[in-house]
Design a protein around this motif. Sequence first.
Motif, PDB file in Angstrom:
ATOM      1  N   LEU A   3      10.309   8.625  -1.687  1.00 48.02           N
ATOM      2  CA  LEU A   3       9.593   8.785  -0.428  1.00 48.02           C
ATOM      3  C   LEU A   3      10.123   7.877   0.678  1.00 48.02           C
ATOM      4  O   LEU A   3      10.232   8.280   1.839  1.00 48.02           O
ATOM      5  CB  LEU A   3       8.106   8.516  -0.671  1.00 48.02           C
ATOM      6  CG  LEU A   3       7.145   8.754   0.481  1.00 48.02           C
ATOM      7  CD1 LEU A   3       7.291  10.154   1.024  1.00 48.02           C
ATOM      8  CD2 LEU A   3       5.728   8.505   0.024  1.00 48.02           C
ATOM      9  N   ILE A   4      10.488   6.650   0.301  1.00 50.86           N
ATOM     10  CA  ILE A   4      10.998   5.711   1.298  1.00 50.86           C
ATOM     11  C   ILE A   4      12.305   6.229   1.899  1.00 50.86           C
ATOM     12  O   ILE A   4      12.489   6.249   3.116  1.00 50.86           O
ATOM     13  CB  ILE A   4      11.193   4.304   0.666  1.00 50.86           C
ATOM     14  CG1 ILE A   4       9.840   3.696   0.293  1.00 50.86           C
ATOM     15  CG2 ILE A   4      11.975   3.395   1.579  1.00 50.86           C
ATOM     16  CD1 ILE A   4       8.999   3.208   1.448  1.00 50.86           C
ATOM     17  N   LEU A   7      11.534   9.061   4.269  1.00 54.16           N
ATOM     18  CA  LEU A   7      10.989   8.589   5.537  1.00 54.16           C
ATOM     19  C   LEU A   7      12.080   7.977   6.403  1.00 54.16           C
ATOM     20  O   LEU A   7      12.101   8.156   7.618  1.00 54.16           O
ATOM     21  CB  LEU A   7       9.887   7.553   5.294  1.00 54.16           C
ATOM     22  CG  LEU A   7       8.566   8.075   4.738  1.00 54.16           C
ATOM     23  CD1 LEU A   7       7.664   6.917   4.365  1.00 54.16           C
ATOM     24  CD2 LEU A   7       7.870   8.980   5.727  1.00 54.16           C
ATOM     25  N   GLU A   8      13.008   7.283   5.755  1.00 54.05           N
ATOM     26  CA  GLU A   8      14.094   6.671   6.519  1.00 54.05           C
ATOM     27  C   GLU A   8      15.002   7.725   7.120  1.00 54.05           C
ATOM     28  O   GLU A   8      15.469   7.583   8.252  1.00 54.05           O
ATOM     29  CB  GLU A   8      14.892   5.710   5.630  1.00 54.05           C
ATOM     30  CG  GLU A   8      14.116   4.440   5.377  1.00 54.05           C
ATOM     31  CD  GLU A   8      14.890   3.388   4.604  1.00 54.05           C
ATOM     32  OE1 GLU A   8      15.997   3.691   4.127  1.00 54.05           O
ATOM     33  OE2 GLU A   8      14.372   2.264   4.498  1.00 54.05           O
ATOM     34  N   GLU A  10      14.056  10.772   7.951  1.00 46.23           N
ATOM     35  CA  GLU A  10      13.307  11.391   9.046  1.00 46.23           C
ATOM     36  C   GLU A  10      13.311  10.521  10.290  1.00 46.23           C
ATOM     37  O   GLU A  10      13.451  11.014  11.407  1.00 46.23           O
ATOM     38  CB  GLU A  10      11.858  11.647   8.615  1.00 46.23           C
ATOM     39  CG  GLU A  10      11.711  12.811   7.683  1.00 46.23           C
ATOM     40  CD  GLU A  10      10.338  12.851   7.051  1.00 46.23           C
ATOM     41  OE1 GLU A  10      10.182  13.535   6.039  1.00 46.23           O
ATOM     42  OE2 GLU A  10       9.415  12.174   7.566  1.00 46.23           O
TER      43      GLU A  10
ATOM     44  N   VAL B  11       3.829   2.113  -1.533  1.00 41.42           N
ATOM     45  CA  VAL B  11       5.045   2.871  -1.818  1.00 41.42           C
ATOM     46  C   VAL B  11       6.263   1.975  -1.683  1.00 41.42           C
ATOM     47  O   VAL B  11       7.179   1.995  -2.507  1.00 41.42           O
ATOM     48  CB  VAL B  11       5.167   4.098  -0.882  1.00 41.42           C
ATOM     49  CG1 VAL B  11       6.454   4.850  -1.143  1.00 41.42           C
ATOM     50  CG2 VAL B  11       3.989   5.027  -1.055  1.00 41.42           C
ATOM     51  N   GLY B  12       6.272   1.162  -0.644  1.00 38.82           N
ATOM     52  CA  GLY B  12       7.405   0.279  -0.431  1.00 38.82           C
ATOM     53  C   GLY B  12       7.521  -0.042   1.037  1.00 38.82           C
ATOM     54  O   GLY B  12       6.671   0.342   1.832  1.00 38.82           O
ATOM     55  N   MET B  13       8.578  -0.747   1.386  1.00 40.68           N
ATOM     56  CA  MET B  13       8.752  -1.142   2.776  1.00 40.68           C
ATOM     57  C   MET B  13       9.966  -0.471   3.394  1.00 40.68           C
ATOM     58  O   MET B  13      10.912  -0.109   2.709  1.00 40.68           O
ATOM     59  CB  MET B  13       8.896  -2.658   2.890  1.00 40.68           C
ATOM     60  CG  MET B  13       7.610  -3.387   2.585  1.00 40.68           C
ATOM     61  SD  MET B  13       7.690  -5.119   3.027  1.00 40.68           S
ATOM     62  CE  MET B  13       7.562  -5.038   4.821  1.00 40.68           C
ATOM     63  N   THR B  14       9.898  -0.297   4.684  1.00 36.46           N
ATOM     64  CA  THR B  14      11.038   0.217   5.424  1.00 36.46           C
ATOM     65  C   THR B  14      10.926  -0.302   6.857  1.00 36.46           C
ATOM     66  O   THR B  14      10.156  -1.229   7.099  1.00 36.46           O
ATOM     67  CB  THR B  14      11.108   1.759   5.373  1.00 36.46           C
ATOM     68  OG1 THR B  14      12.232   2.191   6.108  1.00 36.46           O
ATOM     69  CG2 THR B  14       9.855   2.400   5.934  1.00 36.46           C
ATOM     70  N   GLN B  15      11.659   0.307   7.749  1.00 37.17           N
ATOM     71  CA  GLN B  15      11.570  -0.163   9.122  1.00 37.17           C
ATOM     72  C   GLN B  15      11.602   1.018  10.064  1.00 37.17           C
ATOM     73  O   GLN B  15      12.239   2.026   9.795  1.00 37.17           O
ATOM     74  CB  GLN B  15      12.682  -1.174   9.342  1.00 37.17           C
ATOM     75  CG  GLN B  15      13.680  -0.917  10.380  1.00 37.17           C
ATOM     76  CD  GLN B  15      14.859  -1.880  10.230  1.00 37.17           C
ATOM     77  OE1 GLN B  15      14.764  -2.954   9.686  1.00 37.17           O
ATOM     78  NE2 GLN B  15      15.987  -1.455  10.724  1.00 37.17           N
ATOM     79  N   VAL B  28       4.652   1.261   3.564  1.00 33.80           N
ATOM     80  CA  VAL B  28       4.112   2.611   3.440  1.00 33.80           C
ATOM     81  C   VAL B  28       3.045   2.610   2.349  1.00 33.80           C
ATOM     82  O   VAL B  28       3.279   2.124   1.242  1.00 33.80           O
ATOM     83  CB  VAL B  28       5.234   3.616   3.085  1.00 33.80           C
ATOM     84  CG1 VAL B  28       4.679   5.024   3.003  1.00 33.80           C
ATOM     85  CG2 VAL B  28       6.354   3.542   4.099  1.00 33.80           C
ATOM     86  N   ARG B 187       1.001  14.215   4.981  1.00 29.84           N
ATOM     87  CA  ARG B 187       1.353  13.689   3.652  1.00 29.84           C
ATOM     88  C   ARG B 187       0.427  12.566   3.218  1.00 29.84           C
ATOM     89  O   ARG B 187       0.638  11.946   2.178  1.00 29.84           O
ATOM     90  CB  ARG B 187       2.799  13.187   3.673  1.00 29.84           C
ATOM     91  CG  ARG B 187       3.787  14.318   3.555  1.00 29.84           C
ATOM     92  CD  ARG B 187       5.190  13.815   3.684  1.00 29.84           C
ATOM     93  NE  ARG B 187       5.455  13.340   5.051  1.00 29.84           N
ATOM     94  CZ  ARG B 187       6.659  12.971   5.461  1.00 29.84           C
ATOM     95  NH1 ARG B 187       7.669  12.994   4.632  1.00 29.84           N
ATOM     96  NH2 ARG B 187       6.835  12.560   6.700  1.00 29.84           N
ATOM     97  N   LEU B 189      -0.090   9.454   4.593  1.00 32.10           N
ATOM     98  CA  LEU B 189       0.570   8.161   4.516  1.00 32.10           C
ATOM     99  C   LEU B 189       0.102   7.277   5.658  1.00 32.10           C
ATOM    100  O   LEU B 189      -0.156   7.760   6.764  1.00 32.10           O
ATOM    101  CB  LEU B 189       2.096   8.328   4.632  1.00 32.10           C
ATOM    102  CG  LEU B 189       2.786   9.209   3.616  1.00 32.10           C
ATOM    103  CD1 LEU B 189       4.249   9.343   3.968  1.00 32.10           C
ATOM    104  CD2 LEU B 189       2.639   8.636   2.219  1.00 32.10           C
TER     105      LEU B 189
END
Lengths: 126, 220
Positions: A3-4, A7-8, A10, B11-15, B28, B187, B189
């Motif tokens: 999922l990460i 999302l990245e 997108e 879920v985890g991290m992003t930017q 997330v 979704r 989120l």
Amino acid sequence: MNLIEQLEREEARRLGGRVMNFAAGDTVTVKTYVLDGGARRVQSYEGVVIARRGGNGVRSSFIVRRASSGETMERTFHLHSPLIESVTVRRHGKVRKAKLYSLRSRSGRAARIPEKLGRKKEIKPR
Amino acid sequence: MSGLGLIGVKVGMTQIFSERGERMPVTVVAVGGCRIAQRKTAERDGYDALQLAFGERKVKRLNSPLRGHLAKHQAGAARWLREFRDAVAPKGKGAGDELSADLFAVGERVDVRATSKGKGFAGVIKRWHFRSNRASHGNSRAHRKPGSTGQCQDPGRVFPGKKMPGRLGGKTTTVQNVAVVRVDAERNLLLIRGGIPGAPGGCVTVSPSVKRRGESGKKG
């Protein structure tokens, strides 16, 4: 694909899906938007790419080194930042390393990078 | 909407980038399948609360009291149950109904509760941020030791609450007053600015912030 990652992808697409069509050693002009007292104007920054990080994903960045009359500057740009208007390649450099940190201890003639000629295919930005 | 939050999974991290071009670290949280279980009332239970159920589990893995409880409130076989004090269900929603991520609005401030990552038996430097002792100059095997724990015969004891080595992490931790940066209702989120306690896959409770009740995106 987790999922990460999805999302990245997108997020990268939402921001225009820019791709690094340059490599370490190339001279590029980066045009950025700067907020100047309420008005937005474009500022350009030219220099040698000394490192690329993180492929083409949202978290990717690259470092541009500019050496001008005695003073050297290094600036990190985030590829997908909405503050970047465009990145134009001025010159392809011929280098054998992916990270050119060794340029930091060099200046003048020692910091020159030979030009790479006859590059057949340009990578078109999406 | 007073006090009602959601249960989710980290879920985890992003930017992501904001409209103004700022880069933001986000965590997330997946809240899909968060459903209402029991409504507790002051008359029957001594306090008002809304119990939510989250996650899936095999029915045969539930013990029978829990199985009965979940069946009674049509909440399915849930992995986690959490209560929200004085929470009121959104209009038209009752036991067994799913809640969606759009319970929260973009920009709303929330508190996030989760179990922090367990660090095991930790020394005083990691656990209490003590300074380490000298690396050299005659230091004999006392680089990370706590040093003295008190005085001599008077008082002749170590005061309660003295910071010492021991278990670190693995406790319920709250991060307060963090912003919801994006809500993906499709979704289910939530993208919350900054870090959240615990490892990915862990249970996370998101509730309206206690610190900025009046200023939140949706009025309570």
